[in-house]
Design a protein around this motif. Structure first.
Motif, PDB file in Angstrom:
ATOM      1  N   CYS A 239       0.732  -1.196   0.087  1.00 20.08           N
ATOM      2  CA  CYS A 239      -0.395   0.131   0.051  1.00 20.08           C
ATOM      3  C   CYS A 239       0.470   1.585   0.532  1.00 20.08           C
ATOM      4  N   ALA A 240       0.849   2.133  -0.454  1.00 22.96           N
ATOM      5  CA  ALA A 240       1.251   3.636   0.020  1.00 22.96           C
ATOM      6  C   ALA A 240       1.113   4.090   1.707  1.00 22.96           C
ATOM      7  N   ARG A 241      -0.128   3.666   1.675  1.00 19.83           N
ATOM      8  CA  ARG A 241       0.134   4.023   3.144  1.00 19.83           C
ATOM      9  C   ARG A 241      -0.815   3.705   4.549  1.00 19.83           C
ATOM     10  N   ASN A 242      -0.829   4.069   5.317  1.00 22.24           N
ATOM     11  CA  ASN A 242      -1.822   3.014   6.420  1.00 22.24           C
ATOM     12  C   ASN A 242      -2.615   3.566   7.019  1.00 22.24           C
ATOM     13  N   ASP A 243      -3.300   2.959   5.234  1.00 18.04           N
ATOM     14  CA  ASP A 243      -5.157   3.895   6.011  1.00 18.04           C
ATOM     15  C   ASP A 243      -5.807   2.540   4.730  1.00 18.04           C
ATOM     16  N   ALA A 244      -7.063   2.937   5.544  1.00 13.42           N
ATOM     17  CA  ALA A 244      -8.486   1.545   5.672  1.00 13.42           C
ATOM     18  C   ALA A 244      -8.969   1.663   3.995  1.00 13.42           C
ATOM     19  N   ALA A 245      -8.968   2.662   3.068  1.00 12.92           N
ATOM     20  CA  ALA A 245      -9.794   2.577   2.074  1.00 12.92           C
ATOM     21  C   ALA A 245      -8.498   1.568   1.346  1.00 12.92           C
ATOM     22  N   GLU A 246      -7.513   2.229   1.104  1.00 14.11           N
ATOM     23  CA  GLU A 246      -6.768   1.931   0.258  1.00 14.11           C
ATOM     24  C   GLU A 246      -6.510   0.367  -0.069  1.00 14.11           C
ATOM     25  N   GLN A 271      -4.905  -0.530   7.806  1.00 16.68           N
ATOM     26  CA  GLN A 271      -4.739  -1.398   6.915  1.00 16.68           C
ATOM     27  C   GLN A 271      -5.349  -2.177   7.298  1.00 16.68           C
ATOM     28  N   ALA A 272      -5.799  -2.912   8.584  1.00 19.71           N
ATOM     29  CA  ALA A 272      -5.961  -4.051   8.927  1.00 19.71           C
ATOM     30  C   ALA A 272      -7.956  -3.780   9.031  1.00 19.71           C
ATOM     31  N   ALA A 273      -8.567  -2.280   9.405  1.00 20.13           N
ATOM     32  CA  ALA A 273      -9.421  -2.705   9.373  1.00 20.13           C
ATOM     33  C   ALA A 273     -10.485  -2.518   7.960  1.00 20.13           C
ATOM     34  N   GLY A 274      -9.611  -2.626   7.189  1.00 20.33           N
ATOM     35  CA  GLY A 274      -9.726  -1.686   5.159  1.00 20.33           C
ATOM     36  C   GLY A 274     -10.305  -3.660   5.035  1.00 20.33           C
ATOM     37  N   VAL A 292      -6.522 -12.462  10.241  1.00 16.64           N
ATOM     38  CA  VAL A 292      -6.145 -11.117  10.407  1.00 16.64           C
ATOM     39  C   VAL A 292      -5.800 -10.047  10.931  1.00 16.64           C
ATOM     40  N   THR A 293      -4.392  -9.480  11.569  1.00 17.16           N
ATOM     41  CA  THR A 293      -3.534  -8.686  12.128  1.00 17.16           C
ATOM     42  C   THR A 293      -3.204  -7.205  11.967  1.00 17.16           C
ATOM     43  N   GLY A 294      -3.451  -6.810  13.133  1.00 21.48           N
ATOM     44  CA  GLY A 294      -2.485  -5.016  12.522  1.00 21.48           C
ATOM     45  C   GLY A 294      -1.544  -4.957  13.468  1.00 21.48           C
ATOM     46  N   TRP A 295      -1.580  -2.863  13.240  1.00 22.52           N
ATOM     47  CA  TRP A 295      -0.361  -3.586  14.491  1.00 22.52           C
ATOM     48  C   TRP A 295      -0.279  -2.147  14.827  1.00 22.52           C
ATOM     49  N   ALA A 301      -7.920  -1.118  16.630  1.00 28.31           N
ATOM     50  CA  ALA A 301      -8.941  -2.712  16.926  1.00 28.31           C
ATOM     51  C   ALA A 301      -9.408  -2.665  18.032  1.00 28.31           C
ATOM     52  N   ALA A 302      -8.819  -2.488  18.664  1.00 23.33           N
ATOM     53  CA  ALA A 302     -10.162  -2.732  20.415  1.00 23.33           C
ATOM     54  C   ALA A 302     -11.801  -2.931  19.507  1.00 23.33           C
ATOM     55  N   ARG A 303     -11.845  -2.279  18.509  1.00 26.03           N
ATOM     56  CA  ARG A 303     -13.187  -2.003  18.052  1.00 26.03           C
ATOM     57  C   ARG A 303     -13.473  -3.224  17.616  1.00 26.03           C
ATOM     58  N   LEU A 304     -12.582  -3.422  16.812  1.00 28.79           N
ATOM     59  CA  LEU A 304     -12.667  -4.405  15.903  1.00 28.79           C
ATOM     60  C   LEU A 304     -12.384  -6.097  16.471  1.00 28.79           C
ATOM     61  N   GLY A 305     -11.785  -6.135  17.623  1.00 26.77           N
ATOM     62  CA  GLY A 305     -11.150  -7.350  17.822  1.00 26.77           C
ATOM     63  C   GLY A 305     -10.148  -7.808  17.088  1.00 26.77           C
TER      64      GLY A 305
END
Lengths: 353, 353
Positions: A239-246, A271-274, A292-295, A301-305
């Motif tokens: 990705c170009a950046r840490n962004d949900a849409a992309e 990103q993980a939310a995306g 799925v894992t995030g960072w 992150a808490a909201r989405l588990g």
DNA sequence: CTGTTAGCGCCTTCAC
DNA sequence: GTGAAGGCGCTAACAG
């Protein structure tokens, strides 16, 4: 009352009938001046519309600006959009405010005038937000010989570095992502300052000049190999950046492919939310069909588990500021920890938690 | 190579065997110096480890710092947490970067040393984020006699102001919130710098010293009266800030009361999001049981289908910067518009949209 | 408690 | 294309 020209301390002193030093003391060490002299000075200042000691002159004389510079990589808007970067700035601000310091944001645009703007900033030290190995600003900052701290990377001789062990953390979270999977994939930050989006085999990746990206990729590779995969088998979407849409777009592409992944390790929570959004749209169950894992362990992150790597960017910002102010040296690596939630498979079997 | 003491231009010039001015020109007007002289200077600089012209000395001599100061109200963390504030900063940063300016963040802590820190900042102008009528920083900023722009309010003689017409916008969105309701309520920003949370009748509200809050309350009052309510009938819950969690708590209290509201106009989208969460928890249908409006048209507003007031804080930040830089004057009031979504009742009957 | 001296490091001005 | 003088506004260091 006020003259049109800039009023100086000397003029105030003259009108007050005292020496320049008495006027200066009135502003800097009021206790050292008699009440009488002080009020004469203040009255004269009032009459002339004196704006107070000139900050530049004072900095020159004192040899310090009482300000810290923060170099933010290209696309300042994105920096502010990234909750992690924002927490980092808040940590810096906290320390600055506590020590009576200001904080100068030096936005990097990628234009050639970045270097003079950074070099020319009236600051006592620099904090540099993660950048690439080849960023010319790094050399410029070092050339100023002022204290400088880099967050994340790269490590530069003579400059301090504050970061977590990205490789180790990526390996740890990657194992959670890939355990029980058959087709692991990675959603990566950009590899270099060009910031292009690509999807391909891990083996075909060009060299990453962003050290944070590079180290996390290495950690994910460690994780992949530890969970029984060859690095070649791993798909990497950049990705170009840490962004949900992309991230959502890329994840949708991955999930719609002939051989869709069943585990995606992302380098950021946004990103993980995306990815989760794409999974929902694709009718993919998490974690059974897709882990799925995030960072960062951001609020999302808490909201989405989300299973993720927790680190306190705020605290790291504060540490950077303290180091830049010379209050602290040789910071050991920053702390991180794993936060295990419902977006990854239980290693001991389904629903074990 | 490098000496331990600070290296000056004069030393470089001496080693290069040229005058100080030639050395200075080498950095500031390279075209004016012969190739030969320039390379001698640069070589000497390299040898001595010269860090480049000292920014403070240069500012003193030139009379400008090439930096804009941004005064952010108490609790910088909150400022960064507020997407609106972040957009505003991004707008400023964009203009600054484009003009080769830096941007100094001046966090206000509420401590007495705020004033000297602001006054003493080496900046050419100030942008002040919304504050209260009685904020001592306002007087301090004005006393510097440097150009200053206040965003939101208060209006201060001699300082520029960039804001939307809060009263008119609140009246407009308030009508959407209150239409068809029987028990209107307001979720307000803090009234004064004390930032206490309260719930009570509108008539009992103490005077609000935050002009933005005050004007929005007036607008909501206009709306209430326009839709057939007496101001006394309106319940006002005051939050400490534009934050979902606190809003959710207050909204839950309101909804659990003996006489729960069926319309809540909030001053921020984050607050409104909290209200929606509380409504969901209380089993309250939106908009039928409860109409909700927000403010700013942040990303969350679109996501949740919030009726809200749209304004571009980013654009307003950019305008503030331009005004502070003297590129633009007397900005007319900033633009706003109503965004009608599914969180309010249709005025032409249910489901008319 | 007050004053004198001597620059901080650089660049505008004006001469050559 | 280069240089000499002077001072931007302030305060550290040292008297008195």
């Amino acid at each position: 009352m006020a003259s049109s020209k800039r009023v100086t301390l000397a003029q105030v002193a003259e009108l007050a009938g005292v020496s320049v030093m008495t006027a200066s003391y009135t502003y800097n060490q009021p206790g050292r001046v008699s009440d009488q002299a002080r009020s004469k000075v203040l009255e004269a200042a009032e009459r002339l519309g004196y704006a107070g000691p000139d900050p530049s002159a004072r900095s020159l004389r004192r040899g310090s600006t009482q300000t810290l510079g923060v170099v933010l990589g290209e696309h300042l808007t994105y920096a502010f959009d990234d909750p992690g970067a924002v927490a980092f700035l808040a940590g810096i601000a906290e320390v600055c405010a506590g020590r009576g310091y200001g904080m100068t944001i030096l936005p990097i645009t990628g234009a050639p005038d970045d270097v003079p703007r950074v070099t020319g900033a009236a600051v006592d030290g620099f904090i540099v937000w993660t950048t690439s190995d080849d960023d010319p600003v790094l050399a410029a900052v070092r050339a100023t010989k002022r204290p400088a701290v880099i967050h994340g990377g790269p490590a530069v001789r003579g400059l301090e570095l504050v970061t977590v062990d990205n490789r180790a953390a990526a390996a740890a979270v990657g194992v959670l992502a890939f355990a029980g999977a058959r087709r692991p994939a990675i959603l990566s930050f950009p590899l270099s300052r060009e910031r292009v989006s690509t999807i391909g085999r891990a083996a075909d990746l060009p060299h990453a000049t962003f050290p944070v990206t590079r180290e996390r990729l290495q950690g994910y590779r460690d994780a992949a190999e530890r969970t029984g995969f060859a690095w070649d088998d791993v798909v990497v979407a950049v990705c170009a950046r840490n962004d949900a849409a992309e991230a959502e777009r890329l994840a949708a592409t991955l999930l719609g492919s002939a051989d869709p992944p069943d585990a995606i390790a992302a380098m950021g929570d946004q990103q993980a939310a995306g990815v989760l959004a794409a999974a929902r749209a694709a009718g993919c169950a998490v974690p059974d069909d897709l882990a799925v894992t995030g960072w960062d362990d951001a609020e999302v992150a808490a909201r989405l588990g989300l299973t993720t790597v927790a680190q306190s960017l705020r605290e790291q910002g504060a540490v950077c500021a303290q180091v830049a102010l010379g209050q602290q040296t040789s910071p050991r690596a920053a702390r991180w920890s794993l936060v295990r939630r419902s977006s990854t498979r239980s290693s001991t079997g389904r629903g074990a938690r």
